[in-house]
Every structure is written in C-alpha cells, then in structure tokens.
Design a protein around this motif. Structure first.
Motif, mmCIF file in Angstrom:
data_model
loop_
_atom_site.group_PDB
_atom_site.id
_atom_site.type_symbol
_atom_site.label_atom_id
_atom_site.label_comp_id
_atom_site.label_asym_id
_atom_site.label_seq_id
_atom_site.Cartn_x
_atom_site.Cartn_y
_atom_site.Cartn_z
ATOM 1 N N SER A 127 0.829 -1.198 0.000
ATOM 2 C CA SER A 127 0.000 0.000 0.000
ATOM 3 C C SER A 127 0.871 1.258 0.000
ATOM 4 O O SER A 127 0.512 2.260 -0.615
ATOM 5 C CB SER A 127 -0.936 0.018 1.216
ATOM 6 O OG SER A 127 -0.198 0.100 2.433
ATOM 7 N N LEU A 154 -5.217 6.078 8.229
ATOM 8 C CA LEU A 154 -5.467 4.952 7.329
ATOM 9 C C LEU A 154 -6.323 3.893 8.006
ATOM 10 O O LEU A 154 -7.211 3.296 7.394
ATOM 11 C CB LEU A 154 -4.143 4.343 6.868
ATOM 12 C CG LEU A 154 -3.317 5.189 5.895
ATOM 13 C CD1 LEU A 154 -1.924 4.605 5.733
ATOM 14 C CD2 LEU A 154 -4.010 5.274 4.535
ATOM 15 N N LYS A 156 -8.206 0.837 5.833
ATOM 16 C CA LYS A 156 -7.247 0.528 4.782
ATOM 17 C C LYS A 156 -6.243 -0.512 5.268
ATOM 18 O O LYS A 156 -5.763 -0.450 6.409
ATOM 19 C CB LYS A 156 -6.495 1.790 4.360
ATOM 20 C CG LYS A 156 -7.363 2.873 3.735
ATOM 21 C CD LYS A 156 -7.803 2.492 2.336
ATOM 22 C CE LYS A 156 -8.536 3.632 1.653
ATOM 23 N NZ LYS A 156 -8.958 3.285 0.279
ATOM 24 N N ILE A 164 -2.650 -1.801 5.513
ATOM 25 C CA ILE A 164 -1.387 -1.046 5.510
ATOM 26 C C ILE A 164 -0.222 -2.019 5.370
ATOM 27 O O ILE A 164 0.104 -2.758 6.302
ATOM 28 C CB ILE A 164 -1.224 -0.216 6.796
ATOM 29 C CG1 ILE A 164 -2.454 0.653 7.049
ATOM 30 C CG2 ILE A 164 0.034 0.638 6.707
ATOM 31 C CD1 ILE A 164 -2.459 1.342 8.401
#
Length: 276
Positions: A27, A79, A84, A86
């Motif tokens: 990412s 994040l 998300k 990571i």
C-alpha cells in the motif's frame, strides 16, 4: 577511501507514499531519507527522477527527513480509520540504515510509531548491520515483519569493486545471525546478482531459509535501461566476470542456489519482495 557528503534537514509534508509498479503489492513505501551515502555503482535510483533531479552525484548528498514518531502515528491512524490495509516497504529509494542513521535515529523513530500503530506488514530492505540496533522494536512486530538483507556476493574483492562504501559482507552475515537468534523473519536478497563463489549458497543456507535473486534487467524498474546508462557492463569486462553479466545471470545464480535451498524458498525479483 573517503567522500564528502552534504547533509540537509528537510520537513516532509507526508511520510507514507502510495506505491505502484514494482511495489504494487504494497500500500505504501516509507523512506526515512532521500539519497544514500552507500553510493552503490549499480543503484537504479541514480537514473530515477530522485537521482537525476538533484544534479549532484549520487552518494554525495543525503536529505534527512525531520520526523517524529507522532507524525507517522497520525498517518497510520488515519489509514486505520478508513479501514485501509497497511503494507509498507521500507525503503524503496534509500537505505534506512545508512551511516547517518547512527546519529539521526530517524528510522528508529519510525519503528517506534509502527510498534504503537502496527501496519499489517512491514518489509525492511537494507544492507546495513545497523538494523540489529533495533531488534527490540522489530521483534515486537512479530510475524508481520520481514528483514531483507542484501548480500550480493561473498567476495570482498567484488563488493569493493561494485559498492566500496557499503558494509563488509561478513558484518551483514553476522547481523543476520543476530536477527535469526531473536526469531525475526529474515531473507537474503542477492540483488543484484554479482559474481560469487561455489560456497556462497551453502554459507547462506546456514543463516536463512529464504532467498531472493534479482538482476539489473528485472530490478532496475526499466527493464535494464537505467543500468545501461550507468555503464555497469564495463565493470564486468575485466577479471573474468563477463559470464556474470546479462539476462541469464539470475538463472545461473538460481541453479547454484538449488544445491542448498528448496525450490519453493528461492524467489526471483518482484515475487521475493512481495508482502507476507
């Protein structure tokens, strides 16, 4: 041999950079510094925008990112709030443990942040034994981390020819032993393939179970064009090194590694640097 390095302190607006291309499985990338004083002759960053924009010889300058662990913690938490995944590659265009890290401790601050707000996976790419200084923090990330130590050859004469400012080979191997003793997931990156002895695979297999091989043509981000511009081939035109240059070199290295490693533990290029 000594060179003068210009150090500049800079305050970055962001630390985590979304990835693409070779690192598309991640990412984000995370570079504690811009520039690298190891100044390896074959470093693809020399001919990337980072290296070309500066108009200074690669290896003679380093920008030190003025960061705090709180800054990275905030980015990580933002994040997380967005659910998300990571996955972080540290580092893509510098060595996080180059000599200035002894003094500045930027990489250590970033690790402190990642211990507080852990990523799903952290990949640490280095060629420096200094990584062992941070074993206390790296170990706290458990199985969600891998340290990849570049060991391109077991011949010091070759190392001095291609990367005279990089750490000695034996120091890197000693660091791997220490990491392994603390149960930290590790691998060796023969990246790029440089000429090595027939004993090299056996030496490596005593230290790690996993090895990745990369070459100038798959690993420089331009199918070898950046390497061509660096005139690296000229370094192979002497000392019976010609057989080690070319798109076949990684295949030769992988054949030799099979004498000491299981096939499933030998990786080539991008797959060996992928997360998890």
């Amino acid at each position: 041999m000594k060179k003068i390095i210009e150090f500049t302190h800079k305050v970055p607006s962001k630390l985590l950079t979304p990835t693409s291309g070779f690192l598309k499985g991640y990412s984000h990338s995370l570079n504690p510094y811009t520039g690298c004083s190891f100044a390896c002759s074959y470093c693809y960053v020399r001919k990337s925008p980072v290296g070309l924009f500066r108009k200074q010889e690669w290896g003679t300058w380093v920008d030190i990112k003025q960061v705090t662990k709180e800054k990275l913690s905030r980015e990580l938490m933002n994040l997380r709030k967005r659910n998300k995944e990571i996955t972080i590659f540290m580092s893509s265009s510098t060595d996080p443990y180059q000599p200035i890290e002894y003094r500045e401790r930027i990489t250590r601050q970033l690790l402190e942040a990642m211990v507080e707000v852990p990523p799903d996976f952290l990949f640490i790419q280095t060629r420096s034994p200094l990584v062992t200084r941070d074993i206390d923090l790296i170990a706290r990330l458990g199985d969600n981390v891998r340290v990849s130590m570049t060991v391109e050859t077991d011949k010091e004469s070759v190392r001095k020819k291609f990367s005279p400012f990089a750490p000695p080979i034996q120091a890197r191997l000693k660091a791997l032993r220490q990491l392994k003793e603390h149960n930290i997931p590790v691998q060796i990156a023969i990246s790029p393939v440089l000429p090595f002895s027939d004993q090299f695979p056996k030496t490596l297999s005593a230290l790690v179970d996993r090895v990745v091989v990369d070459d100038f043509f798959s690993g420089d981000g331009s199918q070898g064009r950046r390497t061509e511009k660096l005139h690296i081939k000229e370094l192979y035109d002497h000392d019976d090194l010609k057989d080690w240059y070319g798109e076949h070199a990684h295949k030769h290295a992988m054949r030799l590694l099979k004498s000491s490693f299981k096939d499933e533990n030998i990786f080539f290029s991008q797959e060996g640097f992928a997360p998890y």
